[in-house]
Motif scaffolding. Structure first.
Motif, PDB file in Angstrom:
ATOM      1  N   SER A 120      -6.980  -7.135  -5.518  1.00 37.09           N
ATOM      2  CA  SER A 120      -6.732  -6.713  -4.139  1.00 37.09           C
ATOM      3  C   SER A 120      -7.484  -7.568  -3.123  1.00 37.09           C
ATOM      4  CB  SER A 120      -7.145  -5.248  -3.956  1.00 37.09           C
ATOM      5  OG  SER A 120      -8.546  -5.098  -4.058  1.00 37.09           O
TER       6      SER A 120
ATOM      7  N   TRP B 153       6.199  -3.876   7.039  1.00 37.68           N
ATOM      8  CA  TRP B 153       4.999  -3.673   6.234  1.00 37.68           C
ATOM      9  C   TRP B 153       5.284  -3.804   4.737  1.00 37.68           C
ATOM     10  CZ3 TRP B 153       0.347  -2.694   8.762  1.00 37.68           C
ATOM     11  CH2 TRP B 153       0.452  -2.481  10.139  1.00 37.68           C
ATOM     12  N   ASP B 154       4.277  -4.280   3.997  1.00 35.29           N
ATOM     13  CA  ASP B 154       4.383  -4.321   2.548  1.00 35.29           C
ATOM     14  C   ASP B 154       4.549  -2.896   2.027  1.00 35.29           C
ATOM     15  OD1 ASP B 154       3.201  -7.209   1.259  1.00 35.29           O
ATOM     16  OD2 ASP B 154       2.848  -6.828   3.380  1.00 35.29           O
ATOM     17  N   PRO B 155       5.495  -2.667   1.122  1.00 39.25           N
ATOM     18  CA  PRO B 155       5.798  -1.298   0.674  1.00 39.25           C
ATOM     19  C   PRO B 155       4.595  -0.525   0.161  1.00 39.25           C
ATOM     20  CG  PRO B 155       7.474  -2.830  -0.095  1.00 39.25           C
ATOM     21  CD  PRO B 155       6.391  -3.672   0.511  1.00 39.25           C
ATOM     22  N   GLU B 156       3.661  -1.204  -0.523  1.00 42.05           N
ATOM     23  CA  GLU B 156       2.549  -0.470  -1.123  1.00 42.05           C
ATOM     24  C   GLU B 156       1.577   0.109  -0.100  1.00 42.05           C
ATOM     25  OE1 GLU B 156       1.194  -4.861  -1.158  1.00 42.05           O
ATOM     26  OE2 GLU B 156       3.043  -3.713  -1.412  1.00 42.05           O
ATOM     27  N   ILE B 157       1.608  -0.419   1.130  1.00 39.97           N
ATOM     28  CA  ILE B 157       0.642   0.046   2.126  1.00 39.97           C
ATOM     29  C   ILE B 157       1.233   1.095   3.071  1.00 39.97           C
ATOM     30  CG2 ILE B 157       1.061  -1.557   4.036  1.00 39.97           C
ATOM     31  CD1 ILE B 157      -2.365  -0.525   2.525  1.00 39.97           C
TER      32      ILE B 157
ATOM     33  N   TYR C  23      -2.988  -6.503   5.689  1.00 38.88           N
ATOM     34  CA  TYR C  23      -1.646  -5.942   5.841  1.00 38.88           C
ATOM     35  C   TYR C  23      -1.216  -5.915   7.314  1.00 38.88           C
ATOM     36  CZ  TYR C  23      -1.888  -4.467   0.957  1.00 38.88           C
ATOM     37  OH  TYR C  23      -1.987  -4.447  -0.417  1.00 38.88           O
TER      38      TYR C  23
END
Length: 405
Positions: free
Chosen positions: A335, A187-191, A230
């Motif tokens: 976004s 997963w993308d770190p921000e999510i 995501y």
């Protein structure tokens, strides 16, 4: 490991520390801290043992009698490694993760027969889109009489493979049942802080409209929907692919014809210039819902990609507004992500062309948005006949195991 364990351990640690401090007094803070650290250390050791046992279980192939025998007999180490590698490779093929086996760093450790099976799956399930120029950003309102520098922009696209079909509920379910929502590295770190929100109607991990982490009966071959950008990106990483870029998606549908000294000629729809509601699942087709991904094969692209237009919108890796025409500049929320192709509830045919770009919030989980995956030709080994002598006799499994997890 249960996805609530880590959070629960953190809360429990604070409670224990506060309790010990109250019990022994402020002068025993060091003692309380020491006891707590010992408890945490013991818990971490137990967790690592769990990981090791889980990895062993993952590598085991209970359906393969040769592998089972190798674990209980005094077979040579190289034979055991070979059997373990083959078991894991077969499991990955069964999960649809064939492109992982075709990556150069992994392919040299895979037996020729399994590698050939992976290549066959690639040929059957993905279409090859050759490299070349494509025009992106023409939009629905651009006039054909606009100067060339305003009528979209020419983008060079490298050759790539694209899924012939939108990702189905059945395919996405493999990701869910194999713990995809708990593998943080996907997963993308921000999510990551929001992963606990990506649940179905029953509060279980999975697409928004599923129940008990399972798609509805009779919809195995329907495109998966109710997944945000995501989730789509995480699934793509799990199978060893990625989301297509905007230019790649446009090129696969419009299939540009290069002209010497002129701009490429591109199709408005994958099947040609004229709209035909009998070749796609849009509002005018009258279905009012998703259909199996293999329907409407009369509307497939020149390269063999099905339902690029209709059924569900498709996430791309690009931001909404990227590659837009200079004639219609947009200032949008960063976004927002690009979606392409229209869906079963798209009313206007002008919003379901190879040129038209729409967008939505990256965290949107809607019933009319799905996706398909891509991978660059340069990321895979060349498609050629494999000879047994081209591969080492002893197969190491550690690299393959790392990728599989």
């Amino acid at each position: 490991m249960n996805r609530y364990v880590v959070g629960g351990a953190g809360v429990a640690s604070v409670v224990v520390l506060m309790s010990l401090t109250w019990l022994f007094g402020s002068f025993s803070w060091a003692l309380a801290t020491t006891v707590l650290m010992a408890a945490i250390g013991g818990g971490y050791y137990a967790y690592r043992q769990f990981q090791i046992k889980f990895a062993d279980h993952l590598n085991a192939d209970q359906s393969n009698p040769e592998t089972s025998t190798s674990r209980t007999s005094a077979s040579p180490t190289n034979t055991s490694n070979a059997n373990d590698s083959q078991s894991l490779a077969r499991k990955m093929l069964d999960q649809g993760r064939y492109t992982l086996l075709l990556r150069p760093q992994i392919a040299e450790s895979i037996p020729p027969k399994l590698l050939q099976r992976a290549q066959t799956m690639l040929d059957d399930e993905m279409t090859l889109v050759p490299g070349g120029e494509t025009i992106v950003g023409k939009g629905a309102n651009d006039s054909p009489d606009l100067p060339d520098h305003l009528d979209g922009r020419i983008v060079q696209v490298e050759g790539f493979y694209l899924d012939r079909y939108q990702v189905t509920n059945e395919q996405y379910h493999r990701f869910v049942e194999n713990g995809g929502y708990e593998q943080i590295s996907l997963w993308d770190p921000e999510i990551v802080p929001a992963l606990l929100d990506f649940v179905d109607l029953t509060g279980e991990p999975g697409p928004r409209f599923w129940k008990n982490s399972k798609y509805l009966s009779g919809q195995a071959k329907h495109p998966v929907v109710g997944v945000c950008w995501y989730e789509a990106a995480a699934y793509a990483r799990w199978v060893g692919k990625r989301l297509p870029t905007d230019p790649e998606w446009v090129k696969s549908g419009s299939w540009p014809v290069p002209l010497p000294g002129a701009r490429p000629i591109q199709r408005k729809f994958p099947w040609g210039e004229a709209f035909d509601q009998n070749k796609c699942n849009l509002w005018g087709s009258g279905h009012g819902a998703t259909l199996p991904v293999d329907k409407y094969d009369d509307g497939m692209s020149v390269g063999g990609a099905n339902q690029l237009i209709g059924n569900v919108w498709e996430w791309t890796s690009s931001r909404f507004g990227a590659w837009q025409s200079n004639s219609s500049p947009l200032v949008l929320d960063a976004s927002m992500r690009s979606i392409r192709g229209g869906a079963f509830d798209t009313y206007f045919e002008t919003q379901a062309t190879c040129d038209f770009q729409s967008g939505d919030k990256a965290i949107a989980r809607k019933r009319n948005v799905g996706f398909r995956c891509a991978i660059g030709i340069c990321d895979l080994i060349p498609d050629q006949s494999m000879q047994a002598e081209d591969f080492p006799a002893q197969v190491e499994t550690h690299e393959l195991a790392e990728v599989a997890q």
